[in-house]
Design a protein around this motif. Structure first.
Motif, PDB file in Angstrom:
ATOM      1  N   THR A 485       4.954   2.615   0.677  1.00 11.71           N
ATOM      2  CA  THR A 485       5.220   1.082   0.477  1.00 11.71           C
ATOM      3  C   THR A 485       3.844   0.112   0.242  1.00 11.71           C
ATOM      4  OG1 THR A 485       4.425   2.032   2.956  1.00 11.71           O
ATOM      5  CG2 THR A 485       3.008   0.705   2.660  1.00 11.71           C
ATOM      6  N   LYS A 487       1.525  -3.066  -0.350  1.00 12.48           N
ATOM      7  CA  LYS A 487       0.291  -3.481   0.710  1.00 12.48           C
ATOM      8  C   LYS A 487      -0.034  -4.581  -0.310  1.00 12.48           C
ATOM      9  CE  LYS A 487      -2.510  -1.770   3.233  1.00 12.48           C
ATOM     10  NZ  LYS A 487      -3.951  -1.155   3.131  1.00 12.48           N
ATOM     11  N   TRP A 518      -4.569  -8.430   3.894  1.00 14.60           N
ATOM     12  CA  TRP A 518      -3.533  -7.161   3.744  1.00 14.60           C
ATOM     13  C   TRP A 518      -2.704  -7.503   4.271  1.00 14.60           C
ATOM     14  CZ3 TRP A 518      -3.691  -5.243  -0.670  1.00 14.60           C
ATOM     15  CH2 TRP A 518      -4.790  -5.130  -1.922  1.00 14.60           C
ATOM     16  N   LYS A 520       1.712  -5.322   4.793  1.00 14.40           N
ATOM     17  CA  LYS A 520       2.647  -3.997   4.034  1.00 14.40           C
ATOM     18  C   LYS A 520       3.350  -4.374   4.146  1.00 14.40           C
ATOM     19  CE  LYS A 520       0.425  -0.815   6.287  1.00 14.40           C
ATOM     20  NZ  LYS A 520      -0.341   0.013   7.581  1.00 14.40           N
TER      21      LYS A 520
END
Length: 544
Positions: A485, A487, A518, A520
């Motif tokens: 992931t 961000k 933010w 992702k």
């Protein structure tokens, strides 16, 4: 008279500039604003006559100012800077009253000024003009000598104003449609000015020669120049998009062979810039490179040169990439201004980025044309080390105030970033050429340039231009990696800034569109390598 002074004082006191810590004066406003004594008439033609006495550092002469009346008014502003003085102003054979407020001179006209009429005044003047201290940045007249002891003289006056050496309507919004320049010099010297040489008169009794130059196209005041020396001349022809273009070169005799070699870059410049920007804008007036006793300047059709006949900027690569030594900085940069400064000209010097950002960017487009996209990128990325981020690029309006010198290096990187954002080089080239077509021989505002690029790119660039032109903030892309992931978000940005950017994740290139929140992204595998494309002028920050 009283009305214009009161207006100027009101502008000085207005909140439009109060947020800046500058001590602007009445003179700044009279120079930098479109006063009532300017707005009612439209320039048509100048005939500037100048008699230069080099031994005395003295000039005298006159300027015929022809204009169309846009609305009735009986006072007209002419600008001329001390220590030069106006000797008299004449219209239809009558001497007119002149009241002076520093550099601004207000002429009371006797003849009724009727809308639609074309009238003219003749301004006679004389004196010892301001001597340039560090031309071209602190300009005026440069009174120098060549190595043989002959006079070597030149003018330079951007920002300072052409009124430092001749009387005119010294505001950029109104360019004269055409002009004639007649310069009298000692008979052993030559004057080189703008446009085409149409005649030389030799006064054997006075031991002088008068050089007559004709400018067929609109020209801004600071683009007008005189260059006086014991010149030698050679020429060439460039076969361009609009046919044959006359190239003329004037240099000091000892430098002739060096100039014949170095000035071959003029044709290379024209080929590259006609590709990127469209046809050279002044075919009728030709193109000249003229040696002068200072570094150089973008005088229209009479580009001045003092770079020592070597590549780079006085032999130095301003980018540190090595690519800056592949071309003569002054030939390429100052000639690039023929498109951005002389063809497309700012209305107010606060928008000087229109001249300098595009022309600084032209340096890496020149490299792109001859050495490829990688060379172009390495050069423009290299000049980032020169960015100060000390003040916004756009200056204060109506007070003859330009913005930060970051308009050069930061402005070039802004445009390089914009090329990445558009991500279509043919479209980008069509936008650059379109600017020079849409605003051909015009004075413009930042809003016009922003609007055109937004429209033609199909991207709302409001926040983009606000970020780079109106603040000193550099967008910072924050990145958090956790397994597969990513961000990401922007900080240090203006409202609504959400510029897409290219990144590489594990060797694979993809686009993300960060904003202030933010977001992702899920990768196919654990994220090991992450790189942000350095062609985007942003900062990146890994967050643990």
């Amino acid at each position: 008279m009283k009305k214009s002074v009161l207006l100027a004082l009101a502008l000085i006191c207005s909140g439009a500039w109060a947020q800046h810590n500058h001590n602007f004066t009445l003179q700044d406003t009279l120079r930098g604003s479109i006063t009532p004594e300017r707005e009612w008439w439209d320039l048509n033609f100048y005939h500037l006559k100048v008699d230069v006495k080099p031994d005395d550092k003295f000039i005298s002469g006159s300027n015929i100012i022809r204009y169309e009346v846009l609305k009735p008014y009986q006072k007209l502003q002419v600008d001329l800077q001390p220590p030069l003085k106006i000797d008299k102003v004449i219209q239809d054979g009558e001497i007119l009253q002149v009241k002076s407020v520093g550099n601004a001179h207000f002429v009371t006209l006797k003849k009724p000024q009727i809308k639609g009429q074309t009238n003219e005044i003749t301004v006679h003047y004389s004196g010892h003009p301001k001597e340039a201290v560090r031309a071209p940045w602190d300009g005026g007249l440069s009174w120098k000598k060549d190595e043989s002891g002959q006079h070597f003289i030149a003018t330079s006056c951007q920002g300072l104003g052409a009124s430092v050496w001749w009387p005119n309507k010294d505001h950029m919004y109104d360019e004269v449609d055409s002009m004639k320049i007649s310069v009298t010099v000692p008979e052993d010297l030559m004057d080189v000015s703008n446009g085409q040489l149409i005649g030389v008169d030799h006064n054997q009794e006075e031991k002088t020669k008068t050089y007559h130059w004709s400018v067929a196209n609109p020209i801004n005041n600071y683009g007008v120049n005189l260059n006086i020396a014991d010149y030698v001349h050679f020429d060439d022809i460039f076969n361009g998009e609009n046919g044959e273009l006359q190239l003329d070169f004037y240099v000091l005799k000892p430098n002739l062979e060096k100039a014949k070699k170095q000035f071959t870059q003029a044709s290379k410049m024209l080929e590259a810039f006609e590709y990127w920007f469209g046809p050279y804008p002044f075919y009728e007036d030709g193109f000249k490179l003229v040696e002068v006793p200072y570094l150089g300047m973008e005088h229209q059709s009479s580009v001045t040169y003092g770079n020592g006949y070597e590549n780079g900027y006085l032999g130095r690569d301003v980018s540190g990439s090595g690519w800056g030594l592949k071309f003569d900085f002054i030939i390429i940069h100052e000639s690039g201004h023929e498109w951005f400064a002389n063809n497309i000209t700012y209305k107010d010097i606060a928008d000087m980025w229109i001249h300098e950002s595009f022309t600084s960017y032209s340096e890496n487009l020149y490299l792109d044309y001859y050495f490829g996209k990688q060379a172009s990128s390495e050069y423009v990325i290299g000049i980032r080390k020169n960015i100060a981020n000390d003040a916004p690029i756009i200056g204060q309006y109506n007070v003859n105030s330009s913005g930060s010198s970051d308009m050069y290096y930061k402005g070039a990187n802004m445009l390089h970033t914009l090329r990445q954002l558009i991500d279509d080089d043919q479209k980008w080239r069509s936008i650059l050429r379109g600017l020079n077509s849409e605003f051909y021989h015009q004075t413009v505002t930042t809003e016009q340039i922003e609007g055109y690029i937004s429209e033609k790119s199909g991207i709302d660039l409001t926040a983009f231009f606000n970020q780079y032109l109106r603040t000193v903030k550099i967008p910072k892309l924050q990145l958090k990696i956790s397994g597969k992931t990513l961000k990401y978000r922007y900080v240090n940005i203006v409202e609504d800034f959400d510029m897409p950017v290219r990144i590489d994740i594990n060797g694979k290139t993809q686009w993300i569109q960060p904003n202030a929140k933010w977001q992702k992204l899920k990768a196919a595998s654990t994220i090991g390598d992450l790189e942000v494309d350095e062609n985007f002028y942003i900062e990146s920050e890994p967050i643990k």
